[in-house]
Write a protein that holds these residues in place. Structure first.
Motif, short mmCIF file in Angstrom:
data_model
loop_
_atom_site.label_atom_id
_atom_site.label_comp_id
_atom_site.label_asym_id
_atom_site.label_seq_id
_atom_site.Cartn_x
_atom_site.Cartn_y
_atom_site.Cartn_z
N UNK A 220 0.85 -1.19 0.00
CA UNK A 220 0.00 0.00 0.00
C UNK A 220 0.88 1.24 0.00
N UNK A 221 0.43 2.27 -0.73
CA UNK A 221 1.18 3.52 -0.80
C UNK A 221 0.29 4.67 -0.39
N UNK A 222 0.87 5.65 0.30
CA UNK A 222 0.07 6.81 0.68
C UNK A 222 0.90 7.87 1.36
N UNK A 223 0.28 9.03 1.55
CA UNK A 223 0.93 10.14 2.24
C UNK A 223 0.99 9.86 3.73
N UNK A 224 2.17 10.00 4.33
CA UNK A 224 2.24 9.79 5.78
C UNK A 224 1.60 10.95 6.54
N UNK A 225 1.69 12.18 5.97
CA UNK A 225 1.12 13.35 6.64
C UNK A 225 0.38 14.23 5.65
N UNK A 226 -0.60 14.98 6.16
CA UNK A 226 -1.28 15.97 5.32
C UNK A 226 -0.43 17.24 5.25
N UNK B 195 0.90 18.66 8.41
CA UNK B 195 1.84 17.86 9.18
C UNK B 195 1.18 16.85 10.11
N UNK B 196 -0.12 16.65 9.96
CA UNK B 196 -0.83 15.68 10.80
C UNK B 196 -0.85 14.32 10.09
N UNK B 197 -0.56 13.25 10.82
CA UNK B 197 -0.53 11.93 10.18
C UNK B 197 -1.88 11.55 9.56
N UNK B 198 -1.82 10.88 8.44
CA UNK B 198 -3.02 10.31 7.84
C UNK B 198 -3.28 8.96 8.49
N UNK B 199 -4.49 8.82 9.05
CA UNK B 199 -4.81 7.69 9.92
C UNK B 199 -4.64 6.34 9.24
N UNK B 200 -5.07 6.21 7.98
CA UNK B 200 -4.95 4.91 7.32
C UNK B 200 -3.49 4.49 7.17
N UNK B 201 -2.63 5.46 6.92
CA UNK B 201 -1.20 5.14 6.73
C UNK B 201 -0.57 4.78 8.08
N UNK C 180 13.24 16.43 1.55
CA UNK C 180 11.92 16.96 1.89
C UNK C 180 11.06 15.87 2.50
N UNK C 181 10.54 16.15 3.68
CA UNK C 181 9.65 15.19 4.36
C UNK C 181 8.22 15.71 4.43
N UNK C 182 8.02 16.95 4.00
CA UNK C 182 6.71 17.58 4.19
C UNK C 182 6.09 17.98 2.84
N UNK C 183 4.74 18.00 2.82
CA UNK C 183 4.01 18.47 1.65
C UNK C 183 3.46 19.86 1.96
N UNK C 184 3.97 20.86 1.26
CA UNK C 184 3.57 22.26 1.49
C UNK C 184 2.45 22.61 0.53
N UNK C 185 1.39 23.24 1.06
CA UNK C 185 0.28 23.64 0.19
C UNK C 185 0.45 25.10 -0.20
#
Ligand code: ADP
Ligand code: MG
Ligand code: ZN
Length: 180
Positions: A111-117, A120-126, A150-155
């Motif tokens: 499974x693949x997914x974003x660890x954080x939104x 910076x809050x963790x995505x629960x399924x991941x 880079x560990x973060x996704x900046x909006x």
């Protein structure tokens, strides 16, 4: 079930890595079933597609229950590998039910997914998948500001919508210092 998790921020190569493992399994003559949430229609509606152009056919599904249904319908030819993209988009209860079902099956799931939104809050399924996984890989992108990891996704936009679908138009990869 053997469960592998591929996670990290946007542009970290999660989809490329998922496709690499799918391709490798197919070389080993394994039966692979691939899935993604249909809300991810950025590059294709029925393919897992990376930012760099790699593609792999998949079943687009509305929610995680559909994945269980499709696997059961395929019961005669049970898959050796079940690949699931963008798991953060699925309903949490339905995702947990899917994992419970897979745990009773003699198969491998990646499974693949974003660890954080973007906040910076963790995505629960991941987080959940990481907890029960046999293997977890956290990938990093390159910070667009300073070129470190880079560990973060900046909006880049004003929107605070957590599940907003986007590419470089909305998101960029940043290290923690440049993100915060
Ligand atoms: P993810 O699924 O993690 O969002 P993809 O596998 O779809 O990532 O795409 C990874 C590719 O994105 C890289 O191989 C590279 O070509 C491209 N890319 C664009 N921006 C960046 C960045 N800031 N850091 C690393 N790769 C980037
Ligand atoms: Mg991706
Ligand atoms: Zn930086």
């Amino acid at each position: 079930m053997i469960l592998e998790v591929i996670c990290g921020p946007m542009f970290s190569g999660k989809t490329e890595e998922l496709i690499r493992r799918i391709t490798r399994a197919k070389y080993a003559k394994q039966l692979v079933l691939s899935f993604k949430p249909n809300m991810d229609n950025r590059y294709s509606s029925d393919e897992i597609a990376s930012h760099s152009g790699a593609r792999e056919n998949c079943f687009p599904v509305v929610d995680a229950t559909d994945i269980t249904d499709i696997i059961i319908q395929n019961k005669k030819s049970f898959p050796d590998l079940i690949a699931i993209e963008e798991i953060q988009f699925f309903d949490q209860d339905e995702f947990r039910n899917l994992i419970s079902f897979l745990q009773t099956q003699n198969t491998k799931a990646i499974v693949a997914g974003l660890d954080m939104d973007f906040a910076g809050l963790p995505f629960e399924n991941v987080t959940f998948a990481m907890g029960v996984a046999n293997r977890v890989d956290k990938l990093s992108a390159v910070c667009v500001k300073c070129a470190s990891d880079a560990t973060m996704s900046y909006k880049k936009t004003e929107s605070s919508q957590r599940m907003e679908i986007g590419k470089t138009d909305i998101y960029e990869a940043r290290c923690y210092r440049c993100w915060s």
